[in-house]
Design a protein around this motif. Structure first.
Motif, short mmCIF file in Angstrom:
data_model
loop_
_atom_site.label_atom_id
_atom_site.label_comp_id
_atom_site.label_asym_id
_atom_site.label_seq_id
_atom_site.Cartn_x
_atom_site.Cartn_y
_atom_site.Cartn_z
N GLY A 191 -10.76 -15.51 -10.11
CA GLY A 191 -11.22 -15.31 -8.98
C GLY A 191 -10.97 -14.04 -8.29
N GLU A 192 -11.77 -13.60 -7.57
CA GLU A 192 -12.00 -12.08 -6.92
C GLU A 192 -11.97 -12.27 -5.51
N ARG A 193 -11.33 -11.38 -4.54
CA ARG A 193 -11.14 -11.50 -3.16
C ARG A 193 -11.16 -10.23 -2.77
N THR A 194 -11.57 -9.89 -1.68
CA THR A 194 -11.89 -8.57 -0.96
C THR A 194 -11.20 -8.74 0.48
N VAL A 195 -10.06 -8.23 0.74
CA VAL A 195 -9.53 -8.40 2.14
C VAL A 195 -9.94 -7.43 2.85
N THR A 196 -10.66 -7.40 4.00
CA THR A 196 -10.72 -6.15 5.08
C THR A 196 -9.71 -5.66 5.86
N VAL A 197 -9.37 -4.79 5.71
CA VAL A 197 -8.07 -4.06 6.50
C VAL A 197 -8.45 -3.23 7.70
N ASP A 198 -8.15 -3.69 8.89
CA ASP A 198 -8.57 -3.04 10.13
C ASP A 198 -7.48 -3.37 11.11
N ILE A 199 -6.29 -2.38 11.36
CA ILE A 199 -5.46 -2.51 12.06
C ILE A 199 -5.14 -1.42 13.24
N GLU A 200 -5.34 -1.94 14.39
CA GLU A 200 -5.26 -1.00 15.59
C GLU A 200 -3.93 -0.26 15.69
N GLY A 201 -3.75 0.78 15.57
CA GLY A 201 -2.58 1.46 15.70
C GLY A 201 -2.05 1.96 17.00
N LYS A 202 -2.82 1.64 18.11
CA LYS A 202 -2.47 1.99 19.43
C LYS A 202 -0.92 2.06 19.97
N HIS A 203 -0.18 0.99 19.47
CA HIS A 203 0.95 0.71 19.63
C HIS A 203 2.01 0.95 18.56
N SER A 204 1.61 1.38 17.47
CA SER A 204 2.26 1.39 16.25
C SER A 204 2.69 2.92 15.71
N GLU A 205 3.89 3.37 15.89
CA GLU A 205 4.45 4.61 15.40
C GLU A 205 4.06 4.71 14.07
N ALA A 206 4.38 3.49 13.39
CA ALA A 206 4.34 3.40 11.81
C ALA A 206 2.92 4.12 11.47
N VAL A 207 1.73 3.65 12.20
CA VAL A 207 0.38 3.92 11.90
C VAL A 207 0.17 5.48 12.03
N GLY A 208 0.73 6.05 12.96
CA GLY A 208 0.74 7.58 13.29
C GLY A 208 1.35 8.36 12.20
N ARG A 209 2.40 7.85 11.76
CA ARG A 209 3.06 8.53 10.40
C ARG A 209 2.38 8.22 9.32
N TYR A 210 1.77 7.31 9.12
CA TYR A 210 1.18 6.81 7.95
C TYR A 210 -0.22 7.59 7.76
N ALA A 211 -1.06 7.79 8.88
CA ALA A 211 -2.03 8.64 9.15
C ALA A 211 -1.61 10.24 8.79
N HIS A 212 -0.50 10.55 9.50
CA HIS A 212 -0.20 11.93 9.28
C HIS A 212 0.19 12.25 7.62
N GLY A 213 0.94 11.35 7.22
CA GLY A 213 1.48 11.44 5.71
C GLY A 213 0.15 11.52 4.82
N SER A 214 -0.82 10.73 5.17
CA SER A 214 -1.87 10.50 4.24
C SER A 214 -2.68 11.70 4.21
N LEU A 215 -3.08 12.39 5.36
CA LEU A 215 -4.02 13.47 5.54
C LEU A 215 -3.07 14.82 5.20
N MET A 216 -1.79 14.79 5.14
CA MET A 216 -1.08 15.65 4.55
C MET A 216 -1.38 15.95 3.30
N ARG A 217 -1.34 14.85 2.45
CA ARG A 217 -1.41 14.63 0.89
C ARG A 217 -2.67 14.95 0.44
#
Length: 297
Positions: free
Chosen positions: A222-248
């Motif tokens: 089997g093969e499966r593709t999961v679409t990730v679309d997570i709103e980060g408006k109320h998530s501090e973790a998403v902000g830190r994830y974005a910052h760390g990712s762009l920093m790298r």
């Protein structure tokens, strides 16, 4: 082949940033990479769980190997999914394995986890037992010789065992297309600026693993593709994830960016500045994660 899309980790993709992957070998600092791996696990936990629940297993696995385990996102998802299983977690980073053991102790599952430090690019791997399930999340594209690694997994698996290869389609995106206001489209340009680096250093990123699994003697179930679309408006973790990712990706992208783009990127990465990415309320995590599940014939 089954291909499902749903909104329900990455990776991010690593060294996914750039290439923080859970790969068999790492060139970046352990500490910075560990932070991204932990954020990846936190933000994408539901997606990882949905993939472990989908795996086309003939019976519940008792012995699992997590190849390129990083700090344990897959290891703990698998322990949660299969409460009777033991996991051998394999990575080249002593620091990551130490963090994984600490987490296992804190969760009270240290008796179900064994860590093994190994270079998965080596011709011969250490004794990893005879697992019913081998899990490789964002690690296969780091292999210098993926054909040899696939052969090693095939020899490792118990007859009828399952090999799950999980990869992100690319780096997660976090900003709206028209952001930041001073340089709309900056994020896409920054990622485009890293393409030549990744083409040279991680040529198997974005590969179709199905044909390679077949050549190695597996039967793709089997093969499966999961679409990730997570709103980060109320998530501090998403902000830190974005910052760390762009920093790298910043240092890799910098030589190919215009001075104006580089200034805007640095403003986003300035955690104390008025334009910091941590101050934005329009972030999201957008990517796709694909899993190939293959049985040893």
């Amino acid at each position: 082949m089954t291909r499902a899309h749903q909104h329900t980790s990455h990776p991010a993709e690593g060294d996914h940033h750039p290439e923080h992957g859970h790969g068999g070998h790492r060139k970046h600092d352990d500490a910075g990479q560990a932070v991204i791996l932990d954020l990846d696990a936190e933000v994408l936990a539901e997606h990882i769980a949905s993939i472990t629940a989908w795996l086309p297993l003939e019976s519940e696995p008792r012995r699992i190997v997590d190849l390129g385990c990083g700090t344990g996102a897959g290891t703990f998802a698998l322990l949660d999914r299969f409460p009777g299983a033991h996991v051998t977690a394999v990575d080249t980073s002593a620091g990551h394995l130490r963090l994984l053991r600490e987490k296992a102790h804190a969760r009270g599952v240290e008796g179900r986890v064994r860590t093994v430090r190994a270079d998965l690019d080596a011709r011969h791997w250490p004794d990893l037992g005879t697992p019913d399930l081998v899990w490789a999340s964002a690690s296969m594209h780091h292999m210098a010789r993926p054909d040899r690694a696939l052969t090693n997994v095939h020899e490792l698996l118990a007859p009828g065992g399952l090999f799950a290869v999980v990869e992100l389609s690319g780096f997660p995106r976090f900003l709206p297309a028209d952001a930041p206001e001073s340089r709309p489209g900056l994020e896409e340009r920054a990622h485009a600026a890293t393409e030549s680096f990744h083409a040279e250093h991680v040529p198997h990123r974005g590969a179709d693993w199905g044909p390679m699994l077949t050549v190695a003697g597996f039967t793709v179930a089997g093969e499966r593709t999961v679409t990730v679309d997570i709103e980060g408006k109320h998530s501090e973790a998403v902000g830190r994830y974005a910052h760390g990712s762009l920093m790298r990706i910043r240092d890799v992208a910098a030589p190919a960016l215009s001075p104006e783009d580089l200034t805007a990127l640095d403003e986003l990465l300035d955690t104390d500045g008025p334009n910091s990415i941590l101050r934005r309320d329009d972030l999201a995590v957008r990517t796709e994660r694909t899993v190939w599940a293959a049985h040893r014939a």
